[in-house]
Every structure is written in structure tokens, then in C-alpha cells.
Scaffold this motif. Structure first.
Motif, PDB file in Angstrom:
ATOM      1  N   MET A  12       0.858  -1.183   0.000  1.00 43.05           N
ATOM      2  CA  MET A  12       0.000   0.000   0.000  1.00 43.05           C
ATOM      3  C   MET A  12       0.892   1.229   0.000  1.00 43.05           C
ATOM      4  SD  MET A  12      -3.160  -1.053   0.056  1.00 43.05           S
ATOM      5  CE  MET A  12      -3.987   0.488   0.444  1.00 43.05           C
ATOM      6  N   ARG A  13       0.525   2.218  -0.820  1.00 44.81           N
ATOM      7  CA  ARG A  13       1.260   3.480  -0.799  1.00 44.81           C
ATOM      8  C   ARG A  13       0.327   4.618  -1.166  1.00 44.81           C
ATOM      9  NH1 ARG A  13       2.630   5.662  -5.675  1.00 44.81           N
ATOM     10  NH2 ARG A  13       2.589   4.289  -7.486  1.00 44.81           N
ATOM     11  N   ARG A  14       0.664   5.792  -0.691  1.00 45.16           N
ATOM     12  CA  ARG A  14      -0.113   6.990  -0.991  1.00 45.16           C
ATOM     13  C   ARG A  14       0.075   7.330  -2.464  1.00 45.16           C
ATOM     14  NH1 ARG A  14      -1.511  11.546   2.471  1.00 45.16           N
ATOM     15  NH2 ARG A  14      -2.993  12.695   1.191  1.00 45.16           N
ATOM     16  N   ALA A  15      -0.999   7.654  -3.142  1.00 43.22           N
ATOM     17  CA  ALA A  15      -0.936   8.017  -4.558  1.00 43.22           C
ATOM     18  C   ALA A  15      -0.292   9.384  -4.728  1.00 43.22           C
ATOM     19  CB  ALA A  15      -2.338   8.028  -5.162  1.00 43.22           C
ATOM     20  N   THR A  16       0.379   9.550  -5.865  1.00 43.89           N
ATOM     21  CA  THR A  16       0.949  10.835  -6.251  1.00 43.89           C
ATOM     22  C   THR A  16       0.293  11.258  -7.568  1.00 43.89           C
ATOM     23  OG1 THR A  16       2.739   9.918  -7.599  1.00 43.89           O
ATOM     24  CG2 THR A  16       3.165  10.160  -5.216  1.00 43.89           C
ATOM     25  N   VAL A  17       0.523  12.492  -7.949  1.00 40.58           N
ATOM     26  CA  VAL A  17      -0.037  12.988  -9.213  1.00 40.58           C
ATOM     27  C   VAL A  17       0.424  12.118 -10.382  1.00 40.58           C
ATOM     28  CG1 VAL A  17      -0.056  14.950 -10.803  1.00 40.58           C
ATOM     29  CG2 VAL A  17      -0.371  15.324  -8.364  1.00 40.58           C
ATOM     30  N   ALA A  18       1.621  11.570 -10.301  1.00 39.19           N
ATOM     31  CA  ALA A  18       2.118  10.695 -11.367  1.00 39.19           C
ATOM     32  C   ALA A  18       1.275   9.428 -11.524  1.00 39.19           C
ATOM     33  CB  ALA A  18       3.577  10.319 -11.098  1.00 39.19           C
ATOM     34  N   ASP A  19       0.479   9.099 -10.511  1.00 31.95           N
ATOM     35  CA  ASP A  19      -0.387   7.918 -10.563  1.00 31.95           C
ATOM     36  C   ASP A  19      -1.762   8.210 -11.173  1.00 31.95           C
ATOM     37  OD1 ASP A  19       1.436   6.150  -9.146  1.00 31.95           O
ATOM     38  OD2 ASP A  19       0.931   7.316  -7.340  1.00 31.95           O
ATOM     39  N   ALA A  20      -2.034   9.465 -11.482  1.00 31.35           N
ATOM     40  CA  ALA A  20      -3.376   9.845 -11.947  1.00 31.35           C
ATOM     41  C   ALA A  20      -3.792   9.084 -13.206  1.00 31.35           C
ATOM     42  CB  ALA A  20      -3.459  11.348 -12.186  1.00 31.35           C
ATOM     43  N   ALA A  21      -2.913   8.921 -14.163  1.00 38.00           N
ATOM     44  CA  ALA A  21      -3.278   8.231 -15.411  1.00 38.00           C
ATOM     45  C   ALA A  21      -3.640   6.764 -15.162  1.00 38.00           C
ATOM     46  CB  ALA A  21      -2.169   8.363 -16.449  1.00 38.00           C
ATOM     47  N   PRO A  22      -2.811   5.979 -14.467  1.00 37.86           N
ATOM     48  CA  PRO A  22      -3.209   4.586 -14.239  1.00 37.86           C
ATOM     49  C   PRO A  22      -4.456   4.455 -13.361  1.00 37.86           C
ATOM     50  CG  PRO A  22      -1.037   5.008 -13.271  1.00 37.86           C
ATOM     51  CD  PRO A  22      -1.427   6.227 -14.041  1.00 37.86           C
ATOM     52  N   ILE A  23      -4.632   5.360 -12.399  1.00 34.30           N
ATOM     53  CA  ILE A  23      -5.848   5.326 -11.586  1.00 34.30           C
ATOM     54  C   ILE A  23      -7.059   5.585 -12.469  1.00 34.30           C
ATOM     55  CG2 ILE A  23      -7.150   6.512  -9.777  1.00 34.30           C
ATOM     56  CD1 ILE A  23      -4.426   7.008  -8.365  1.00 34.30           C
ATOM     57  N   ALA A  53      -7.023  14.312 -15.444  1.00 38.25           N
ATOM     58  CA  ALA A  53      -6.884  15.646 -14.860  1.00 38.25           C
ATOM     59  C   ALA A  53      -7.668  15.763 -13.550  1.00 38.25           C
ATOM     60  CB  ALA A  53      -7.347  16.709 -15.849  1.00 38.25           C
ATOM     61  N   ALA A  54      -8.868  15.221 -13.525  1.00 40.58           N
ATOM     62  CA  ALA A  54      -9.676  15.276 -12.305  1.00 40.58           C
ATOM     63  C   ALA A  54      -9.023  14.478 -11.183  1.00 40.58           C
ATOM     64  CB  ALA A  54     -11.085  14.766 -12.576  1.00 40.58           C
ATOM     65  N   ILE A  55      -8.549  13.283 -11.498  1.00 39.87           N
ATOM     66  CA  ILE A  55      -7.898  12.449 -10.481  1.00 39.87           C
ATOM     67  C   ILE A  55      -6.659  13.164  -9.941  1.00 39.87           C
ATOM     68  CG2 ILE A  55      -6.706  10.260 -10.035  1.00 39.87           C
ATOM     69  CD1 ILE A  55      -9.748   9.909 -10.379  1.00 39.87           C
ATOM     70  N   ALA A  56      -5.876  13.774 -10.815  1.00 37.23           N
ATOM     71  CA  ALA A  56      -4.698  14.525 -10.363  1.00 37.23           C
ATOM     72  C   ALA A  56      -5.117  15.639  -9.400  1.00 37.23           C
ATOM     73  CB  ALA A  56      -3.943  15.097 -11.558  1.00 37.23           C
ATOM     74  N   GLY A  57      -6.207  16.309  -9.728  1.00 31.57           N
ATOM     75  CA  GLY A  57      -6.709  17.364  -8.845  1.00 31.57           C
ATOM     76  C   GLY A  57      -7.134  16.840  -7.489  1.00 31.57           C
ATOM     77  N   TYR A  58      -7.804  15.692  -7.462  1.00 30.54           N
ATOM     78  CA  TYR A  58      -8.202  15.092  -6.177  1.00 30.54           C
ATOM     79  C   TYR A  58      -6.969  14.734  -5.350  1.00 30.54           C
ATOM     80  CZ  TYR A  58     -12.642  14.265  -8.695  1.00 30.54           C
ATOM     81  OH  TYR A  58     -13.780  14.389  -9.438  1.00 30.54           O
ATOM     82  N   ILE A  59      -5.980  14.145  -6.003  1.00 29.79           N
ATOM     83  CA  ILE A  59      -4.770  13.723  -5.288  1.00 29.79           C
ATOM     84  C   ILE A  59      -4.086  14.922  -4.636  1.00 29.79           C
ATOM     85  CG2 ILE A  59      -2.440  12.784  -5.600  1.00 29.79           C
ATOM     86  CD1 ILE A  59      -3.704  10.867  -7.715  1.00 29.79           C
ATOM     87  N   GLU A  60      -4.121  16.059  -5.300  1.00 28.22           N
ATOM     88  CA  GLU A  60      -3.501  17.275  -4.760  1.00 28.22           C
ATOM     89  C   GLU A  60      -4.370  17.980  -3.725  1.00 28.22           C
ATOM     90  OE1 GLU A  60      -2.649  19.338  -8.479  1.00 28.22           O
ATOM     91  OE2 GLU A  60      -0.511  18.955  -8.116  1.00 28.22           O
ATOM     92  N   ASP A  61      -5.645  17.650  -3.667  1.00 30.85           N
ATOM     93  CA  ASP A  61      -6.596  18.293  -2.771  1.00 30.85           C
ATOM     94  C   ASP A  61      -6.456  17.722  -1.356  1.00 30.85           C
ATOM     95  OD1 ASP A  61      -8.943  19.048  -1.326  1.00 30.85           O
ATOM     96  OD2 ASP A  61     -10.080  19.215  -3.190  1.00 30.85           O
ATOM     97  N   ALA A  62      -6.262  18.583  -0.363  1.00 31.67           N
ATOM     98  CA  ALA A  62      -6.066  18.140   1.020  1.00 31.67           C
ATOM     99  C   ALA A  62      -7.288  17.418   1.589  1.00 31.67           C
ATOM    100  CB  ALA A  62      -5.714  19.334   1.900  1.00 31.67           C
ATOM    101  N   ASP A  63      -8.454  17.564   0.977  1.00 36.84           N
ATOM    102  CA  ASP A  63      -9.661  16.891   1.473  1.00 36.84           C
ATOM    103  C   ASP A  63      -9.735  15.426   1.057  1.00 36.84           C
ATOM    104  OD1 ASP A  63     -10.516  19.227   2.698  1.00 36.84           O
ATOM    105  OD2 ASP A  63     -11.691  19.855   0.964  1.00 36.84           O
TER     106      ASP A  63
END
Length: 165
Positions: A12-23, A53-63
Motif C-alpha cells: 500500500m502506498r499513498r498516490a501521487t499525481v504521477a499515478d493519476a493516469a493509471p488510476i 486531470a480530475a484524479i490529479a486534482g483530487y490527489i492534490e486536494d487536502a480533502d
């Protein structure tokens, strides 16, 4: 190897923006049960919300908190919690389904939410084919299934101490 043994090998690992495409690809590949039309007509808002793009935004969002489950270097599943109370995404790659990974992801993100101060109440908008899985996790339906913007889902809620949550 039993399912339990297999789960111990999942990283298990925390997702990063670089993971947005595979997610995004994983979620899109598994989203058919949400869609009211097989071709996605009318579901443009939902499809955009699971785009890269949306997933990347969620990953960067503190919520939001996004976590990846990897097995032998392969994306096996993703789980996301919003505001430490709403199970926003829980998707398991088809090859890894029915092996306990969804429960593992739920337990992982639930523990993190409780540690962050959640008093034990959770919500999810379940795809209709996943309602039984969420029931096993202790969720119950809130009203009837919803059809809106080209998708169908069942609002559900779990309260710790009232089932298997």
C-alpha cells in the motif's frame, strides 16, 4: 497461497499525481456498472470526474486521501476517502477481484479516517453491482438507487458498531 497470504504481499502506498493516469484507466475500465448507457452517453460529467486531470486534482486536494494497492509492481486497486468520511473511490482490477482486496482497501482507508478523527460514520455512493459488497462491510442503503447525469448508484451509510464496518 490463500487469499490471506496473498493480501500480505500487497504493498500500500499513498498516490501521487504521477499515478493519476493509471488510476483513471482503472476506474474507467470498471465504471460500466455506473453508466445508464453502454456508450457513456449522458455520463459526461461522471466520465470527466474520473479522467486523469480530475484524479490529479483530487490527489492534490487536502480533502482527499488516495491509496494504491500494488501486487508484484502492478496496480491491483485504488481507494480514496474524502473528508475522512466519504468513501469516494474503491476499485479493484478484475484480475485481483474476489480475493479479499476490496475489504483490505476498505479497512486501510477506514483506519486512516478513524485515526484522523472520524467518529465512525461513513458514506459511499455504490455502483449497483457493488451494493452486496458494501453490505458485507456494514453499509446500509439510504433510500432508493439514484439515476442522474447518465449514471446509477446507491447511496449507503455505515456506522461503526452497527455491523461489520
Amino acid at each position: 497461497m490463500t487469499d490471506f497470504d496473498w493480501i500480505k504481499s500487497v504493498t500500500m502506498r499513498r498516490a501521487t499525481v504521477a499515478d493519476a493516469a493509471p488510476i483513471s484507466r482503472l476506474i474507467a475500465a470498471l465504471s460500466r456498472p455506473f453508466l445508464l448507457s453502454a456508450d457513456g452517453a449522458g455520463a459526461e460529467v461522471f466520465l470527466a470526474a474520473v479522467g486523469e486531470a480530475a484524479i490529479a486534482g483530487y490527489i492534490e486536494d487536502a480533502d482527499f486521501r488516495y491509496w494504491l494497492a500494488e501486487a508484484k509492481g502492478e496496480l491491483a486497486g485504488v481507494v480514496a476517502m474524502r473528508d475522512h468520511r466519504h468513501l469516494y473511490h474503491l476499485f479493484v482490477a478484475e484480475v485481483f477481484q474476489n480475493r479479499g482486496l476490496a475489504r483490505h482497501l476498505w479497512q486501510w482507508v477506514k483506519t486512516g479516517a478513524l485515526d484522523a478523527g472520524n467518529p465512525g460514520e461513513f458514506t459511499v455512493n455504490a455502483s449497483l453491482n457493488a451494493v452486496a459488497v458494501y453490505r458485507r462491510f456494514g453499509f446500509v442503503e439510504l433510500g432508493t438507487a439514484v439515476q442522474a447525469d447518465g449514471v446509477a448508484f446507491q447511496p449507503m451509510r455505515a456506522v461503526l458498531g452497527s455491523g461489520n464496518a
